[in-house]
Write a protein that holds these residues in place. Structure first.
Motif, PDB file in Angstrom:
ATOM      1  N   ASP A 259       0.849  -1.191   0.000  1.00  0.00           N
ATOM      2  CA  ASP A 259       0.000   0.000   0.000  1.00  0.00           C
ATOM      3  C   ASP A 259       0.885   1.243   0.000  1.00  0.00           C
ATOM      4  O   ASP A 259       1.367   1.675   1.045  1.00  0.00           O
ATOM      5  CB  ASP A 259      -0.919  -0.016   1.229  1.00  0.00           C
ATOM      6  N   LYS A 266       1.624   7.966   0.269  1.00  0.00           N
ATOM      7  CA  LYS A 266       2.058   7.996   1.659  1.00  0.00           C
ATOM      8  C   LYS A 266       3.425   8.669   1.777  1.00  0.00           C
ATOM      9  O   LYS A 266       4.194   8.669   0.808  1.00  0.00           O
ATOM     10  CB  LYS A 266       2.211   6.554   2.173  1.00  0.00           C
ATOM     11  N   ASP A 336      -5.749   6.586  -0.511  1.00  0.00           N
ATOM     12  CA  ASP A 336      -5.067   5.791   0.519  1.00  0.00           C
ATOM     13  C   ASP A 336      -6.068   5.081   1.443  1.00  0.00           C
ATOM     14  O   ASP A 336      -5.684   4.209   2.216  1.00  0.00           O
ATOM     15  CB  ASP A 336      -4.121   6.688   1.328  1.00  0.00           C
ATOM     16  N   ALA A 337      -7.342   5.462   1.368  1.00  0.00           N
ATOM     17  CA  ALA A 337      -8.363   4.712   2.121  1.00  0.00           C
ATOM     18  C   ALA A 337      -8.905   3.631   1.181  1.00  0.00           C
ATOM     19  O   ALA A 337     -10.071   3.629   0.799  1.00  0.00           O
ATOM     20  CB  ALA A 337      -9.465   5.643   2.610  1.00  0.00           C
ATOM     21  N   LEU A 365      -6.738  -1.849   8.549  1.00  0.00           N
ATOM     22  CA  LEU A 365      -7.545  -0.821   7.886  1.00  0.00           C
ATOM     23  C   LEU A 365      -7.106   0.607   8.164  1.00  0.00           C
ATOM     24  O   LEU A 365      -7.154   1.442   7.272  1.00  0.00           O
ATOM     25  CB  LEU A 365      -9.027  -0.998   8.242  1.00  0.00           C
ATOM     26  N   THR A 366      -6.698   0.889   9.418  1.00  0.00           N
ATOM     27  CA  THR A 366      -6.394   2.292   9.738  1.00  0.00           C
ATOM     28  C   THR A 366      -5.188   2.456  10.667  1.00  0.00           C
ATOM     29  O   THR A 366      -4.987   1.662  11.590  1.00  0.00           O
ATOM     30  CB  THR A 366      -7.591   2.971  10.457  1.00  0.00           C
ATOM     31  N   ALA A 368      -5.276   4.807  12.596  1.00  0.00           N
ATOM     32  CA  ALA A 368      -5.965   5.333  13.781  1.00  0.00           C
ATOM     33  C   ALA A 368      -6.180   4.274  14.855  1.00  0.00           C
ATOM     34  O   ALA A 368      -6.197   4.592  16.049  1.00  0.00           O
ATOM     35  CB  ALA A 368      -7.310   5.928  13.367  1.00  0.00           C
ATOM     36  N   ILE A 370      -4.120   2.144  15.759  1.00  0.00           N
ATOM     37  CA  ILE A 370      -2.870   2.047  16.532  1.00  0.00           C
ATOM     38  C   ILE A 370      -2.861   3.135  17.599  1.00  0.00           C
ATOM     39  O   ILE A 370      -2.435   2.920  18.733  1.00  0.00           O
ATOM     40  CB  ILE A 370      -1.631   2.151  15.618  1.00  0.00           C
TER      41      ILE A 370
HETATM   42  N1  BES Z   1      -3.079   0.296   5.199  1.00  0.00           N
HETATM   43  C1  BES Z   1      -3.431   1.564   5.725  1.00  0.00           C
HETATM   44  C2  BES Z   1      -3.634   1.540   7.233  1.00  0.00           C
HETATM   45  C3  BES Z   1      -2.398   1.318   8.043  1.00  0.00           C
HETATM   46  C4  BES Z   1      -1.665   2.391   8.505  1.00  0.00           C
HETATM   47  C5  BES Z   1      -2.007   0.054   8.379  1.00  0.00           C
HETATM   48  C6  BES Z   1      -0.548   2.187   9.275  1.00  0.00           C
HETATM   49  C7  BES Z   1      -0.890  -0.144   9.147  1.00  0.00           C
HETATM   50  C8  BES Z   1      -0.153   0.926   9.603  1.00  0.00           C
HETATM   51  C9  BES Z   1      -4.717   2.050   5.097  1.00  0.00           C
HETATM   52  O1  BES Z   1      -4.932   1.661   3.796  1.00  0.00           O
HETATM   53  C10 BES Z   1      -4.658   3.526   5.122  1.00  0.00           C
HETATM   54  O2  BES Z   1      -3.831   4.077   4.444  1.00  0.00           O
HETATM   55  N2  BES Z   1      -5.519   4.162   5.905  1.00  0.00           N
HETATM   56  C11 BES Z   1      -5.529   5.558   6.030  1.00  0.00           C
HETATM   57  C12 BES Z   1      -6.972   5.989   6.028  1.00  0.00           C
HETATM   58  C13 BES Z   1      -7.161   7.472   5.872  1.00  0.00           C
HETATM   59  C14 BES Z   1      -6.697   7.909   4.494  1.00  0.00           C
HETATM   60  C15 BES Z   1      -8.616   7.799   6.077  1.00  0.00           C
HETATM   61  C16 BES Z   1      -4.858   5.921   7.335  1.00  0.00           C
HETATM   62  O3  BES Z   1      -4.961   5.163   8.306  1.00  0.00           O
HETATM   63  O4  BES Z   1      -4.156   6.922   7.366  1.00  0.00           O
END
Ligand code: BES
Ligand code: MN
Ligand code: ZN
Length: 489
Positions: A259, A266, A336-337, A365-366, A368, A370
């Motif tokens: 991703d 990112k 990125d979502a 998924l997020t 957030a 974490i």
């Molecule tokens: N794969 C990420 C989430 C993620 C972040 C997993 C850090 C492991 C560690 C997901 O696809 C993502 O990028 N989510 C975004 C959502 C936002 C754009 C609403 C995020 O968490 O920043």
């Protein structure tokens, strides 16, 4: 390295053996083993404390004591950790073969011998795991090749065999998580799934390519994969029980082999870690690794949406609108979502094609989640209290803790779109990023469907060290948790 179980009567000799010791008690030893005078004297057997000696015996020349603490405080986690300490010491011993002996008294400690042996077996296999990656493999003639677990009795044997199978499945999950993005593309996940189906006549596998997905109307999934030159795969594994099925459970996994964020790219720092964005999918594949060895009385479906989220000239642009398999349109405000877009169509597919009694999905998924619960917990969104309690208890038991998070109407409302039915992110002022993800997914779950979304972005990676799990790479989260759920259901 191979870990196997043997009935203790066969323990005639071994160049290196670990024994567990509880505070205030002399350890029972296999026949033919003796310890030097005074060796036990001031060993307090604190949890995971160790002491090693040469015995002078021919049969058992080297013995390691591993403390378990007070007998009545020993639990599954304590056993897994102590066993992991033993496995790591065995690997460092310089012996090519080693043993771990569980006496009858030790086997009685936590939940009876079946449970205890399962915990010890899991701790050994999980504690011994190391990701080799692409490092040049130097042949080490002194590397541990065979680790044998010895204990007495049929329940012990049953527990040990189950523990070995579950832990090997978990290590399989970890290996997939850890693999670099260029070594595990979506097509490679599909090959792993096909191979899993050859491990048991009860498991079958179907793979759908992008053309098939297009035919099914999976426009949200494809809006992510269109930015990658490596074709996406929809993986569908099925497990059929031998006897009559007691119900149908479908588990969906997010399988982003990388991703990069897409056009909403990112930041570079730690971007290499985004190869673990397939951890939900890896947990589902690991579940089928386990199901090939451990029977459950349910029909189980595993559905993995495998793709990359990268950028080519065709990549989705912020503001693009796409239509899902259930007809819902989405404005993609942030590429990125992406996980929720892939999952949306996989959830629709799972309900339409498999009509499950219970629908589960696992996803990194997020970020957030974490912030909310850290790396030691999985955020869960169960649709009812019964499912919630079963999952919390299952997580507690296997050392993969689950914590329920809120999914309220206000979050669902915030996902409604202005130029399409939905948008894939809520307003920044809303906060609760993990709940927003869950709220988006809820639009792709039929009313009345029993369902739980697991946000494993924290728990899948970089957990604190607990000997059998933790450290900078994948934890293998989900595989053992799902099996425990199936056992308790
Ligand atoms: N794969 C990420 C989430 C993620 C972040 C997993 C850090 C492991 C560690 C997901 O696809 C993502 O990028 N989510 C975004 C959502 C936002 C754009 C609403 C995020 O968490 O920043
Ligand atoms: Mn993303
Ligand atoms: Zn992602």
């Amino acid at each position: 390295m191979n870990v196997s179980f043997q009935k203790s009567s066969l323990a005639k000799s071994s160049p290196w053996v670990a024994l567990f010791v509880v505070a205030g008690k002399k350890p029972e030893m296999p026949r033919g083993m003796s310890l030097p005078k005074g060796f036990l004297e001031d060993f307090e057997a604190k949890p995971r404390s160790t002491r090693e000696t040469y015995t002078g015996d021919k049969e058992f020349p080297r013995v390691l004591l591993v403390g378990l603490g007070e007998a009545d405080a020993v639990d599954s986690e304590g056993l897994r950790r102590a066993a992991a300490v033993a496995a790591k010491a065995a690997k460092g011993s310089g012996c090519t073969a080693a043993g771990v002996y569980v006496s009858d008294a030790i086997a009685e400690l936590a939940g009876g011998e079946e449970q205890t042996l399962r915990d010890v077996a899991e701790g050994l296999v999980l504690g011994a795991y190391e990701y080799q990656g692409a490092k040049a493999q130097k042949k080490n003639p002194k590397a541990l090749k065979k680790l044998t677990l010895w204990a007495n009795g049929t329940p012990a044997s049953r527990g040990a065999k189950k523990g070995l199978a579950l832990a090997e499945a978990c290590n399989f999950t970890r290996e997939l998580q850890n693999k670099s993005g260029n070594l595990l593309r979506p097509a490679d996940m599909a090959s792993h799934a096909r191979k899993l189906a050859t491990r048991s006549p009860q498991i079958s596998c179907k793979i759908f390519d992008e053309a098939a997905m297009k035919k099914m109307g999976m426009g949200l999934f494809l809006s992510v994969s269109q930015g990658s030159d490596y074709p996406a795969k929809l993986i569908h594994l099925t497990y059929k029980p031998k006897g009559k099925s007691k119900g149908k459970i479908s588990v969906v996994g997010k399988g982003l082999t990388f991703d990069a964020g897409g056009v909403s790219i990112k930041p570079s720092a730690k971007m290499e870690e985004m190869r673990y964005d397939m951890s939900g999918g890896a947990a589902v594949l690991g579940l089928f690794h386990a199901l090939a060895d451990v029977a459950v009385p349910y029909e189980v479906h595993g559905i993995v949406g495998a793709t990359e989220n990268t950028i080519n000239g065709k990549a989705t642009l912020p503001g693009d609108v796409h239509t899902g398999m259930n007809g819902t349109t989405v404005e993609i405000q942030n590429t990125d979502a992406e996980g929720r877009l892939v999952l949306a169509d996989c959830l629709t597919y799972a309900q339409k094609k498999t009509k499950p009694d219970t629908l589960l999905n696992l996803a990194t998924l997020t970020g957030a989640v974490i912030v909310a619960v850290g790396h030691e917990l999985t955020g869960i969104y169960p649709t009812n209290e019964g499912l919630r309690d079963t999952l919390v208890e299952a997580g507690q038991r296997v050392g993969e803790k689950c914590w329920p998070l809120p999914l309220i109407e206000e979050f669902k409302e915030a996902m409604k779109g202005s130029v399409a039915d939905l948008k894939n992110i809520g307003p920044p002022s809303l906060g609760a990023g993990s709940s927003q993800g869950a709220a988006f997914l809820s639009y792709f779950v039929e009313p009345g469907q029993e369902w739980c979304h697991f946000d494993i972005a924290g728990a899948a990676w970089n957990a604190g060290n607990r000997d059998w799990v933790g450290g900078p790479l994948g934890t293998g989260i989900g595989t053992r948790l799902l099996m425990e759920y199936l056992e308790r259901r």
